[in-house]
Design a protein around this motif. Structure first.
Motif, mmCIF file in Angstrom:
data_model
loop_
_atom_site.group_PDB
_atom_site.id
_atom_site.type_symbol
_atom_site.label_atom_id
_atom_site.label_comp_id
_atom_site.label_asym_id
_atom_site.label_seq_id
_atom_site.Cartn_x
_atom_site.Cartn_y
_atom_site.Cartn_z
ATOM 1 N N ALA A 189 34.711 65.202 47.242
ATOM 2 C CA ALA A 189 33.668 64.736 46.319
ATOM 3 C C ALA A 189 34.201 63.769 45.288
ATOM 4 O O ALA A 189 35.347 63.858 44.852
ATOM 5 C CB ALA A 189 33.029 65.939 45.608
ATOM 6 N N SER A 190 33.331 62.855 44.884
ATOM 7 C CA SER A 190 33.556 62.041 43.692
ATOM 8 C C SER A 190 32.276 62.114 42.877
ATOM 9 O O SER A 190 31.178 62.212 43.439
ATOM 10 C CB SER A 190 33.881 60.591 44.060
ATOM 11 O OG SER A 190 32.810 60.002 44.758
ATOM 12 N N ALA A 191 32.419 62.086 41.545
ATOM 13 C CA ALA A 191 31.247 62.274 40.693
ATOM 14 C C ALA A 191 31.455 61.623 39.336
ATOM 15 O O ALA A 191 32.590 61.404 38.907
ATOM 16 C CB ALA A 191 30.966 63.771 40.517
ATOM 17 N N LYS A 192 30.349 61.311 38.698
ATOM 18 C CA LYS A 192 30.389 60.654 37.390
ATOM 19 C C LYS A 192 30.311 61.705 36.282
ATOM 20 O O LYS A 192 29.298 61.849 35.604
ATOM 21 C CB LYS A 192 29.248 59.647 37.283
ATOM 22 C CG LYS A 192 29.363 58.519 38.304
ATOM 23 C CD LYS A 192 28.165 57.591 38.285
ATOM 24 C CE LYS A 192 28.301 56.505 39.353
ATOM 25 N NZ LYS A 192 27.104 55.643 39.435
ATOM 26 N N GLU A 193 31.396 62.475 36.161
ATOM 27 C CA GLU A 193 31.536 63.485 35.109
ATOM 28 C C GLU A 193 30.385 64.499 35.125
ATOM 29 O O GLU A 193 29.727 64.735 34.133
ATOM 30 C CB GLU A 193 31.627 62.819 33.735
ATOM 31 C CG GLU A 193 32.828 61.904 33.569
ATOM 32 C CD GLU A 193 32.893 61.284 32.175
ATOM 33 O OE1 GLU A 193 33.496 61.883 31.272
ATOM 34 O OE2 GLU A 193 32.330 60.182 32.003
ATOM 35 N N VAL A 194 30.146 65.103 36.298
ATOM 36 C CA VAL A 194 29.101 66.127 36.383
ATOM 37 C C VAL A 194 29.694 67.488 36.032
ATOM 38 O O VAL A 194 30.879 67.741 36.260
ATOM 39 C CB VAL A 194 28.455 66.179 37.784
ATOM 40 C CG1 VAL A 194 27.890 64.822 38.170
ATOM 41 C CG2 VAL A 194 29.435 66.669 38.837
ATOM 42 N N ASN A 195 28.872 68.372 35.475
ATOM 43 C CA ASN A 195 29.407 69.678 35.091
ATOM 44 C C ASN A 195 29.507 70.614 36.291
ATOM 45 O O ASN A 195 28.984 70.333 37.373
ATOM 46 C CB ASN A 195 28.586 70.298 33.953
ATOM 47 C CG ASN A 195 27.164 70.640 34.368
ATOM 48 O OD1 ASN A 195 26.934 71.199 35.434
ATOM 49 N ND2 ASN A 195 26.200 70.290 33.529
#
Length: 714
Positions: A189-195
């Motif tokens: 996974a890659s994500a934009k600073e998700v909790n």
């Protein structure tokens, strides 16, 4: 075998499986169509067992550039070694299917995926994973599947399964998750600073649809699947196993609990050798003893590690389950690099460097992706000396490429945009010591080196690796796993992110799946560890440096009319070459001291050099080329050519106009050469452009008017 076709409406997109028409000599072969994406997946097993202590599984992902209507670049016009994307795709397929084989299975298995057609809105990687599982499932190969995978995106509050390219651009995450009908067994996974809650919900959302894909496979297998071949599994005599355990178990526990990694590993290796030699002497007539004793001792090592953690609540190095190893680090080790940092966690150490370059130095990708260039690269190197061994040196293997890609995903989320920071950025991690979690040390060191280089990242990023030890009933989650815990454990769960949330996540397991409870606990403990590491990193450098290194290229950007770009380039690049050579004072544009100029389609002109004076001179010359002539304004110019019909005057580089003979003077001029000659500097007035876009000038209008003679009295 006649052709069989199976169709499944998967969330409005048709998934078609064709079996029996192509590749009929493989043990299992399926042609999978997902939209316009077509992948052929073939599985083959060698009937002979190997004489080794591992399962020889090979997964290949063949990218064919004809699948996207491309001819390969370079001199040799055929596909060569796998691209980075193909290597990562092969790993993506390998990781969920490998745990579905018996650990004592020793027959070589190859799974070959050939990408024949690609629709960018329907992932060929996910299609190949589905095809690989199904090819194994319908074959005689003893595979305990099926498995399947999906990509999850999130736009606003809505989770999306297998998002299109357009949706993925808007999504705050891209999560590839694979699993069986019951559990999740692989995450990338890659994500934009998700909790953590959002990430967990995404994983569970994806699992619902993985079940549907697994059920579809089971229906096909039930109809045309072949009976699984009974193969000989590696077995060990029970009496010998008891004897070896009695001889080596206690000694193994002592060796494992030596806190220094190299001393511990040396003690373990010595014990293994001692044990094998003892039983060879005891059973001189049995040729199977060396191999079996070695296998038993390896199992003892794994069992002791598990027993220490699960029963005695003790980690091999004596740490608490949530304790991070000792941290140290510093920046600016290397005087000539643009940024450098050393990060050490226990006996794992990464030296990271950051290099800044012009946008024109971006990486060109010759693959199936829509994106054909990238401006941020993270490269990971793992030399054998980092674990105190000798070994091969050469091009990076799957492991190096995979770890580099994970670090790249983690840091990419916090990089400034191209408009904010128009540089190509390369981070290189040199692993100098390794005892587990070197990919996460790379993320920490890479982040520190970016800040040391003055890259204005949005927030610092740290990474940590979580582990799992389970005996089927009880499980233990471990923070910051060391090498032996990774090797002997059941899960490698890597989480990277900022204080605000997750930027990258990767999970590999050796068991057949993990539950929601395990995922939830691992995410929560990873967050605690990540925050502690981020606090430590802030003591080394708390924000990006305000100034770039004196050795880094400085930059200035101007905007011109996009129509003028061709004028700056000039015929055959003549004008831009002249500007670079004159401004830099060099003889060739490839000189290391030559100024770099990037001309973007939107009219941005980006100039790079370590010396601001050269940048200013370059921009001044470019502005002269694109400077607009204002009709009615006066200009000073140089006569560059004289003809019978007038003369040509250069106002500045790239700008010339014609002074017609009738515009040379107030009085009649018979020959222009009577008034001007080449090299003269004259004042002219711009009087407009003709219908062919040529500039017309007037010398006459720039001269003082002669007073009219008074009329004679009549």
């Amino acid at each position: 075998m006649a052709k069989n076709e199976f169709k499944f409406d998967f969330l409005g997109r048709e998934l078609i499986v064709e079996i029996g028409e192509v590749a009929k000599q493989a043990d299992g072969a399926v042609l999978v169509r997902y939209g316009d994406t077509v992948v052929l997946s073939c599985a083959v097993m060698n009937d002979a067992t190997i004489d080794g202590d591992f399962f020889p599984l090979t997964v290949v992902y063949n990218e064919k550039l004809y699948s996207v209507g491309k001819i390969p670049g370079g001199f040799i016009k055929r596909e060569g070694r796998p691209s980075e994307n193909a290597t990562l795709a092969a790993r993506l397929i390998d990781r969920p299917i490998r745990p579905m084989f018996d650990e004592n299975f020793r027959n070589e298995v190859q799974v070959i995926n050939t990408v024949l057609s690609v629709d960018p809105d329907n992932s060929p990687e996910i299609t190949a994973l589905f095809g690989s599982s199904l090819a194994l499932g319908i074959s005689k190969i003893p595979f305990d599947g099926p498995v399947a995978g999906v990509v999850i995106g999130k736009i606003g509050k809505e989770y999306i399964i297998n998002p299109t390219s357009e949706q993925l651009e808007k999504s705050e995450m891209s999560v590839t998750v694979a699993g069986t009908k019951k559990d999740i067994c692989m995450i990338e996974a890659s994500a934009k600073e998700v909790n953590e809650t959002v990430m967990l919900d995404a994983l569970l959302f994806g699992q619902k649809y993985i079940k549907e894909l697994c059920k579809f496979q089971e229906e096909i297998i039930k109809i045309i699947g072949t009976e699984k071949q009974a193969v000989e599994l590696a077995t060990i005599p029970k009496e010998l196993e008891k004897e070896v355990k009695k001889y080596a178990e206690d000694k193994m526990a002592e060796a494992i609990q030596i806190k220094n990694k190299l001393e511990s590993y040396a003690a373990i290796d010595n014990l293994k050798e001692e044990t094998v030699n003892y039983f060879i002497e005891k059973y001189t007539d049995d040729d199977t003893v060396p191999k079996n004793v070695k296998k038993i001792v390896n199992n003892i090592e794994a069992d002791v590690v598990r027993a220490l953690i699960t029963n005695k609540k003790v980690r091999p190095d004596g740490r608490k389950f949530d304790e991070i190893r000792e941290l140290s680090g510093r920046i600016d080790l290397l005087p000539r690099t643009h940024g450098s940092a050393l990060f050490t966690r226990g006996q794992t150490q990464s030296l990271a460097t950051t290099t800044l370059g012009a946008l024109g130095e971006h990486q060109i990708l010759d693959g199936l992706e829509i994106e054909d260039t990238k401006r941020f690269m993270l490269h990971y190197n793992f030399p054998p000396f980092s674990v105190g061994e000798t070994g091969r040196y050469g091009s990076p293997g799957r492991r190096e490429i995979g770890h580099g890609a994970l670090g790249e995903k983690a840091l990419l989320q916090v990089l400034p945009s191209e408009e904010e920071f128009p540089y190509t950025i390369r981070v290189v991690s040199e692993i100098l010591e390794s005892n587990g979690s070197s990919s996460q040390a790379t993320i920490c060191a890479g982040c520190l080196s970016l800040m040391a280089a003055g890259v204005p990242i949005k927030a610092p990023v740290a990474g940590i690796a979580m582990g799992l030890i389970t005996n089927g009933k009880k499980y233990t989650v471990l923070t910051d796993i060391a090498g032996i815990e990774d090797h002997m454990g059941d899960m490698d769960f890597k989480v990277a992110g900022t204080k605000e949330g997750i930027t990258a996540l990767q999970m590999d397991i050796k068991i057949k799946g993990v539950t929601k409870a395990i995922l939830k606990e691992a995410l929560a403990e990873a967050k605690k560890g990540r925050l502690r590491i981020l606090d430590f990193m802030s003591n080394i450098i708390d924000k990006p440096k305000a100034e770039l290194s004196e050795y880094a290229p400085k930059i200035k950007t101007i905007t011109i009319d996009p129509e003028k770009i061709k004028d700056v380039i000039g015929r055959g690049g003549e004008m831009i070459t002249k500007i670079i050579l004159e401004a830099s004072g060099v003889k060739t544009v490839n000189d290391k001291d030559a100024v770099k100029v990037d001309l973007e389609d939107d009219g941005r002109v980006i100039v790079y050099h370590t010396d601001y004076r050269i940048i200013e001179k370059t921009i001044e010359m470019i502005e002269k080329v694109v400077r607009e002539v204002v009709p009615g304004e006066m200009y000073e110019g140089e006569v560059v050519k004289v003809e019978d019909f007038g003369c040509f005057v250069k106002l500045w580089d790239g700008c010339e106009g014609l002074v017609h003979v009738s515009q040379l003077a107030h009085e009649r001029v018979n020959k222009p050469s009577d008034v001007v000659k080449v090299g003269d500097t004259i004042m002219v007035k711009a009087i407009g452009y003709d219908n062919r876009g040529r500039l017309n000038l007037s010398r006459k209008d720039a001269l003082p008017k002669k007073e009219d003679k008074p009329k004679k009295d009549e």
